[in-house]
Design a protein around this motif. Structure first.
Motif, short mmCIF file in Angstrom:
data_model
loop_
_atom_site.label_atom_id
_atom_site.label_comp_id
_atom_site.label_asym_id
_atom_site.label_seq_id
_atom_site.Cartn_x
_atom_site.Cartn_y
_atom_site.Cartn_z
N PRO A 1 0.84 -1.21 0.00
CA PRO A 1 0.00 0.00 0.00
C PRO A 1 0.87 1.25 0.00
O PRO A 1 1.94 1.29 0.61
CB PRO A 1 -0.81 -0.13 1.30
N ALA A 2 0.40 2.28 -0.70
CA ALA A 2 1.13 3.54 -0.73
C ALA A 2 1.15 4.17 0.66
O ALA A 2 0.25 3.96 1.48
CB ALA A 2 0.47 4.49 -1.73
N ASP B 1 0.66 7.16 1.61
CA ASP B 1 -0.42 8.11 1.87
C ASP B 1 -1.80 7.50 1.65
O ASP B 1 -2.81 8.20 1.64
CB ASP B 1 -0.26 9.35 0.99
N SER B 2 -1.88 6.18 1.47
CA SER B 2 -3.17 5.52 1.23
C SER B 2 -3.91 5.27 2.53
O SER B 2 -3.29 5.00 3.58
CB SER B 2 -2.95 4.19 0.49
N THR B 3 -5.22 5.35 2.47
CA THR B 3 -6.04 5.02 3.64
C THR B 3 -6.33 3.52 3.72
O THR B 3 -6.93 3.06 4.69
CB THR B 3 -7.37 5.78 3.58
N THR C 1 -3.90 -4.15 -1.06
CA THR C 1 -3.79 -3.77 -2.48
C THR C 1 -4.41 -4.86 -3.35
O THR C 1 -4.48 -6.03 -2.96
CB THR C 1 -2.32 -3.60 -2.90
#
Length: 234
Positions: free
Chosen positions: A202-203, A205-207, A211
């Motif tokens: 997951p990035a 800054d991802s909530t 993935t």
């Protein structure tokens, strides 16, 4: 079912009055008639006999299962390729844009179905969900991870014809340095060679803490990877 009711109408026997003849100039008195001879059709009493109780109504027969209100697709007898093609082609009407999103999809809490009635299968469709533990270790020469797969279990599911979360599709949670890879597919069990060669984390800054995974095998419908919460320490 319309029921026929039989109404019993009682027959009443009325006494007959006989007018006595006149004698002389005086008016003859009214005398009761002599007893009438009994006949098979005559009633023994002047009062009506009680009506017979109505016959019990027959129990209603079982109604046939109503047919779907919209056209549906028969999937029984489809081979693996045809079944995978049908399921992948289903378009969802309840998901957000894009409007052509797949109707059968996975997220971190399981498999979901939400589709247009005109494309609905006529019966529950058998699919499989394979869970794999992904043991992760950091690469010494880069910021990435090395990982190895270990099978956890394979679950047989029934998708449709109704919408919603598919029962039994919730994946096992990650633990330790092991994430969870869940792959939805049809046909024979997955071989090791069909597992993905690359997984995305997951990035930052991802909530989301999971993935989507691209699996090249044609019979694979969707896949989700959820890394362990402490992957950075592995």
């Amino acid at each position: 079912m319309r029921r026929l009711r039989v109404f019993a109408v009682p027959f009443l026997t009325l006494p007959v009055l006989v007018l006595a003849g006149c004698s002389g100039s005086g008016l003859g008195s009214l005398k009761p008639p002599p007893p009438a001879a009994s006949s098979p059709s005559a009633s023994a009493s002047a009062s009506p006999s009680p009506s017979p109780s109505p016959s019990p109504s027959p129990s209603p027969s079982a109604l046939p299962t109503p047919a779907p209100t919209a056209p549906c697709t028969v999937t029984t007898g489809l081979d693996t390729k045809a079944l995978a093609g049908y399921l992948k082609a289903l378009r969802g009407s309840e998901r957000p844009a894009p409007s052509d999103s797949p109707a059968l999809f996975m997220v971190d809490n399981g498999v979901w179905l939400g589709l247009r009635d005109a494309q609905r299968p006529c019966e529950a469709v058998p699919v499989k969900l394979g869970h794999f533990r992904v043991d992760m270790t950091r690469k010494s020469d880069s910021a990435g991870y090395k990982y190895t797969y270990a099978p956890i279990d394979t679950v047989s599911l029934a998708v449709g014809p109704g919408d919603g979360l598919v029962r039994g599709s919730v994946p096992p949670p990650p633990s330790g340095c092991g994430g969870t890879l869940s792959i939805l597919y049809v046909g024979q069990d997955l071989a090791e060679s069909e597992l993905p060669e690359h997984l995305n984390m997951p990035a930052a800054d991802s909530t989301l803490d999971w993935t989507l995974v691209d699996v090249s095998a044609e019979r694979v419908l969707d896949a989700v990877f959820k890394p362990p919460p402490g992957a950075k320490n592995c």
